[in-house]
Design an enzyme around this catalytic site. Structure first.
Site, mmCIF file in Angstrom:
data_model
loop_
_atom_site.group_PDB
_atom_site.id
_atom_site.type_symbol
_atom_site.label_atom_id
_atom_site.label_comp_id
_atom_site.label_asym_id
_atom_site.label_seq_id
_atom_site.Cartn_x
_atom_site.Cartn_y
_atom_site.Cartn_z
ATOM 1 N N LYS A 151 0.974 -1.317 -0.040
ATOM 2 C CA LYS A 151 -0.195 0.070 0.094
ATOM 3 C C LYS A 151 1.095 1.101 -0.049
ATOM 4 O O LYS A 151 1.371 1.628 0.896
ATOM 5 C CB LYS A 151 -0.833 0.187 1.280
ATOM 6 C CG LYS A 151 -1.801 1.230 1.487
ATOM 7 C CD LYS A 151 -2.107 1.550 2.635
ATOM 8 C CE LYS A 151 -2.865 2.923 2.745
ATOM 9 N NZ LYS A 151 -2.006 4.172 2.197
ATOM 10 N N GLU A 189 -1.321 7.454 0.213
ATOM 11 C CA GLU A 189 -2.154 7.953 -0.558
ATOM 12 C C GLU A 189 -1.829 9.303 -1.394
ATOM 13 O O GLU A 189 -2.609 9.721 -2.300
ATOM 14 C CB GLU A 189 -3.468 8.180 0.136
ATOM 15 C CG GLU A 189 -3.582 9.243 1.330
ATOM 16 C CD GLU A 189 -2.973 8.652 2.619
ATOM 17 O OE1 GLU A 189 -2.283 7.703 2.632
ATOM 18 O OE2 GLU A 189 -3.361 9.088 3.401
ATOM 19 N N GLY A 243 7.837 5.430 7.584
ATOM 20 C CA GLY A 243 6.865 6.596 7.849
ATOM 21 C C GLY A 243 7.122 7.107 9.263
ATOM 22 O O GLY A 243 8.179 7.146 9.953
ATOM 23 N N SER A 244 6.006 7.624 9.923
ATOM 24 C CA SER A 244 6.151 8.323 11.053
ATOM 25 C C SER A 244 6.032 7.431 12.267
ATOM 26 O O SER A 244 5.725 6.355 12.407
ATOM 27 C CB SER A 244 5.050 9.159 11.362
ATOM 28 O OG SER A 244 3.665 8.655 11.646
ATOM 29 N N THR A 245 6.742 8.012 13.424
ATOM 30 C CA THR A 245 6.930 7.147 14.645
ATOM 31 C C THR A 245 5.463 6.756 15.289
ATOM 32 O O THR A 245 5.434 5.609 15.623
ATOM 33 C CB THR A 245 7.787 7.810 15.741
ATOM 34 O OG1 THR A 245 9.109 7.990 15.191
ATOM 35 C CG2 THR A 245 7.834 7.109 16.974
ATOM 36 N N GLY A 296 3.957 4.105 13.491
ATOM 37 C CA GLY A 296 5.031 2.762 13.432
ATOM 38 C C GLY A 296 4.548 2.257 14.747
ATOM 39 O O GLY A 296 4.436 0.816 14.849
ATOM 40 N N GLU A 325 10.977 1.720 9.856
ATOM 41 C CA GLU A 325 11.947 2.580 9.557
ATOM 42 C C GLU A 325 11.233 3.990 9.771
ATOM 43 O O GLU A 325 10.408 4.362 8.863
ATOM 44 C CB GLU A 325 12.274 2.608 8.331
ATOM 45 C CG GLU A 325 13.699 3.121 8.033
ATOM 46 C CD GLU A 325 13.644 4.522 7.626
ATOM 47 O OE1 GLU A 325 13.457 5.425 8.721
ATOM 48 O OE2 GLU A 325 13.779 5.058 6.353
ATOM 49 N N CYS A 328 14.295 10.425 5.259
ATOM 50 C CA CYS A 328 14.429 10.066 6.468
ATOM 51 C C CYS A 328 15.910 10.493 7.092
ATOM 52 O O CYS A 328 16.022 10.822 8.318
ATOM 53 C CB CYS A 328 14.067 8.978 6.493
ATOM 54 S SG CYS A 328 14.804 7.545 5.269
ATOM 55 N N GLN A 357 2.817 18.981 5.194
ATOM 56 C CA GLN A 357 4.109 18.925 5.495
ATOM 57 C C GLN A 357 4.477 20.468 5.599
ATOM 58 O O GLN A 357 5.473 20.934 6.269
ATOM 59 C CB GLN A 357 4.909 18.208 4.483
ATOM 60 C CG GLN A 357 6.339 17.956 4.973
ATOM 61 C CD GLN A 357 6.442 17.308 6.472
ATOM 62 O OE1 GLN A 357 5.569 16.147 6.655
ATOM 63 N NE2 GLN A 357 7.208 17.786 7.478
ATOM 64 N N GLU A 405 11.238 16.800 14.067
ATOM 65 C CA GLU A 405 11.758 16.567 12.645
ATOM 66 C C GLU A 405 11.022 17.483 11.610
ATOM 67 O O GLU A 405 10.050 17.529 11.553
ATOM 68 C CB GLU A 405 11.456 14.978 12.278
ATOM 69 C CG GLU A 405 12.168 14.913 11.010
ATOM 70 C CD GLU A 405 11.547 13.363 10.390
ATOM 71 O OE1 GLU A 405 10.540 12.993 10.900
ATOM 72 O OE2 GLU A 405 12.523 12.759 9.757
HETATM 73 P P1 NDP Z 1 2.295 8.307 8.420
HETATM 74 O O1 NDP Z 1 3.852 8.026 8.758
HETATM 75 O O2 NDP Z 1 1.330 8.492 9.217
HETATM 76 O O3 NDP Z 1 1.849 6.972 7.549
HETATM 77 C C1 NDP Z 1 0.751 7.247 6.722
HETATM 78 C C2 NDP Z 1 0.667 5.492 6.018
HETATM 79 O O4 NDP Z 1 0.282 4.891 7.369
HETATM 80 C C3 NDP Z 1 -0.894 5.623 5.379
HETATM 81 O O5 NDP Z 1 -0.603 4.657 4.245
HETATM 82 C C4 NDP Z 1 -1.700 4.849 6.268
HETATM 83 O O6 NDP Z 1 -2.770 4.108 5.486
HETATM 84 C C5 NDP Z 1 -0.916 3.953 7.154
HETATM 85 N N1 NDP Z 1 -1.564 3.603 8.473
HETATM 86 C C6 NDP Z 1 -2.007 4.686 9.235
HETATM 87 N N2 NDP Z 1 -2.375 3.869 10.432
HETATM 88 C C7 NDP Z 1 -2.060 2.761 10.272
HETATM 89 C C8 NDP Z 1 -2.272 1.607 11.163
HETATM 90 N N3 NDP Z 1 -2.933 1.415 12.149
HETATM 91 N N4 NDP Z 1 -1.640 0.401 10.586
HETATM 92 C C9 NDP Z 1 -0.994 0.264 9.438
HETATM 93 N N5 NDP Z 1 -0.789 1.328 8.626
HETATM 94 C C10 NDP Z 1 -1.482 2.502 9.054
HETATM 95 O O7 NDP Z 1 2.544 9.264 7.093
HETATM 96 P P2 NDP Z 1 2.244 10.817 6.720
HETATM 97 O O8 NDP Z 1 2.218 11.075 5.370
HETATM 98 O O9 NDP Z 1 1.092 11.407 7.681
HETATM 99 O O10 NDP Z 1 3.728 11.554 7.421
HETATM 100 C C11 NDP Z 1 3.589 11.971 8.758
HETATM 101 C C12 NDP Z 1 5.080 12.336 8.977
HETATM 102 O O11 NDP Z 1 6.000 11.073 8.915
HETATM 103 C C13 NDP Z 1 5.655 13.290 8.121
HETATM 104 O O12 NDP Z 1 5.522 14.779 8.587
HETATM 105 C C14 NDP Z 1 7.198 13.042 8.274
HETATM 106 O O13 NDP Z 1 7.700 13.693 9.482
HETATM 107 C C15 NDP Z 1 7.113 11.543 8.750
HETATM 108 N N6 NDP Z 1 7.696 10.778 7.395
HETATM 109 C C16 NDP Z 1 8.583 9.906 7.362
HETATM 110 C C17 NDP Z 1 9.125 9.369 6.399
HETATM 111 C C18 NDP Z 1 10.268 8.458 6.461
HETATM 112 O O14 NDP Z 1 11.004 8.455 5.240
HETATM 113 N N7 NDP Z 1 10.687 7.748 7.599
HETATM 114 C C19 NDP Z 1 8.459 9.446 5.141
HETATM 115 C C20 NDP Z 1 7.269 10.219 5.095
HETATM 116 C C21 NDP Z 1 6.734 11.025 6.347
HETATM 117 P P3 NDP Z 1 -4.237 4.374 5.612
HETATM 118 O O15 NDP Z 1 -4.390 5.751 4.776
HETATM 119 O O16 NDP Z 1 -4.970 3.335 5.031
HETATM 120 O O17 NDP Z 1 -4.674 4.673 7.044
#
Ligand code: NDP
Length: 474
Positions: free
Chosen positions: A173, A176, A224-226, A229, A246, A280, A327, A377
């Protein structure tokens, strides 16, 4: 405008609902993306589960052959992929130091080919008259991959290829915000891989959670985000899914008094602002010894003020927009907080084009730990520069946050730099560089930056479980 389809069981599948994917450079609609239902996710998991016995029974050489064919096909569609990346992610086609869509495409190709060239072979830990004991690595089953919007193709490849090479099947996935490049990748892959081996399910709001709680998914890899995670870890508990998380960080770089500033400045600039800071492992907090602080600030400002931020399709654009409004809001809020605290803006800090999610390359000094721009961050094109006089204080500062992805030390004295680097609490330390990753070097975080590693043999092992085989000779 073409609608995109889900990829389930080797077929392109339409959805009942769609959502718009926005071009961050002008807020126009790039295309409509399918919003899968949870039933369609279940279909994808069932297809991946059904494909697993045959795919996992292939040899490494047979799976490698398919993945190398995939790399060739991706390369053949390279121009379309780059165009789609620039449209949905915003990064320039070429950009500063050639670090735009072409860099992401070439990185993805290097990673597919580099990873597919590896292999996990059984290890023998005892072989004597009594018994031979071997360790075999077995694939886990269906892997769920959830990827972010900063490097849609590259991070997708980081998840998919090691999973497939080791014999797993995948349901992925993409974010979005940037789902189209991976849907296109899925279209290419379905012509090469057996049906059900790679499925792509896009959606927003419920698909991610459905993946992390699905009882037929054996592992989730998430970038993605902590907070997300941690949510994944909670919902993965019910069937004891394995996880690689990660989760980004807030990497510190420490510039010592003896650093070669002329040599460091371009590298510090590039590794802080790569992908507009939306990386990241970018350098996100710069601690500089007082004796070289002014010189480095001047050198960085000279580079920064020569950069052009604009639409990624313009040839002279160095940096594109932020990928999304949220962002941009974060970056603006951190900048405002720094201004309110009296920090000095060496350049940038003012939005001059709000047709898209643009923010200029910004350098901030006269700022300290405790300021939001240092502690949180930014994930964007704004770098705080903090002056120190005692390196012990800089080490404490670097380690004081709950995150620990990367860190760096900049010095001509490599031995001294390595001693300091060894004291940084992070998964990767660089000396005289930052943010460099490659297919054979493990990469991952500590503390709230997550756990598990990607890349290299250690990265492949994360997609397997050990089976110990004990053969008694009589
Ligand atoms: P998120 O880290 O919150 O991730 C969003 C994704 O996680 C969507 O695909 C969502 O799917 C999925 N998700 C949400 N809840 C769950 C769950 N309980 N179980 C499994 N999957 C879930 O992304 P954001 O875009 O909101 O970014 C937020 C912050 O993350 C940014 O501001 C940035 O600081 C950081 N970031 C870090 C990155 C990195 O490389 N480490 C990359 C991008 C962002 P669904 O839509 O179906 O809920």
């Amino acid at each position: 405008m073409k609608d995109f389809n889900l990829i389930i069981n080797g077929k392109s599948i339409a959805a009942t609902n769609y959502f718009d994917v926005i071009n961050p450079a002008d807020k126009s609609v790039v295309a409509r993306c399918p919003k899968a239902s949870v039933e369609q996710l279940n279909d994808a998991v069932a297809a991946a589960k059904a494909a697993f016995p045959d795919w996992s029974a292939l040899t490494y050489a047979e799976r490698r052959d398919k993945l190398m064919q995939l790399a060739d096909a991706v390369e053949a569609h390279g121009k379309d992929i780059m165009t789609l990346l620039t449209k949905e992610q915003g990064k320039p086609m070429k950009g500063f130091a050639d670090l735009g869509s072409g860099f992401e495409l070439n990185g993805a190709l290097a990673w597919i080919r580099g990873t597919a060239s590896m292999e996990l072979t059984p290890e023998t830990i005892q072989d004597n008259d009594v018994a031979r004991i071997e360790l075999h690595r077995k694939p886990l089953g269906v892997v769920g991959s959830i990827t972010p919007w900063n490097y849609p193709l590259l991070i997708g490849v980081w998840h998919i290829i090691p999973a497939l090479l080791t014999g797993n099947t995948v349901v992925m996935k993409p974010s979005e915000m940037t789902p189209l490049t991976i849907l296109y990748f899925g279209e290419i892959a379905k012509e090469i891989l057996p049906k059900g081996v790679l499925n792509v399910v896009t959606g927003a709001g419920d698909i991610g959670a459905a993946i992390s709680s699905h009882e037929d998914i054996r592992k989730v890899v998430f970038t993605g985000s902590t907070p997300t995670g941690k949510a994944i870890m909670r919902s993965a508990a019910d069937n004891l899914k394995r996880l690689t998380l990660e989760l980004g960080g807030n990497d510190a770089g420490i510039v010592l008094a003896d650093a070669d500033i002329d040599a460091c400045a371009p590298k510090i600039f590039a590794t802080s602002f790569i992908n507009n800071g939306q990386t990241c492992a970018a350098l996100k907090r710069l601690y500089v010894h007082e004796s070289v602080h002014d010189q480095l600030c001047k050198a960085l400002t000279n580079i920064a003020t020569s950069m052009k931020t604009g639409n990624g399709f313009d040839e002279d654009t160095d940096f594109g927009p932020l990928q999304n409004q949220e962002q941009l809001n974060i970056v603006k809020a951190l900048a405002e907080d720094a201004k309110d605290r009296g920090a000095n803006f060496l350049c940038g800090g003012k939005v001059s084009n709000d047709n898209g999610y643009f923010y200029p390359i910004t350098l901030v000094n006269d700022i300290n730990d405790g300021s939001r721009l240092v502690d949180e961050e930014q994930f964007g094109p704004i770098l705080p520069i903090i002056k120190f006089s005692n390196v012990e204080d800089a080490i404490v500062s670097a380690n004081r946050l709950q995150v620990g992805l990367g860190g760096s030390v900049w010095s001509k004295d490599l031995e001294k730099a390595q001693i300091i680097a060894s004291r940084l609490e992070c998964g990767t330390v660089w000396i005289n560089n930052h943010a460099m990753v490659q297919p054979d070097a493990p990469f991952g975080g500590v503390k709230d930056s997550g756990f598990g590693v990607e890349f290299g043999e250690a990265g492949l092992k994360e997609y397997t479980s050990i089976q110990t085989v004990q053969i008694f000779k009589s």
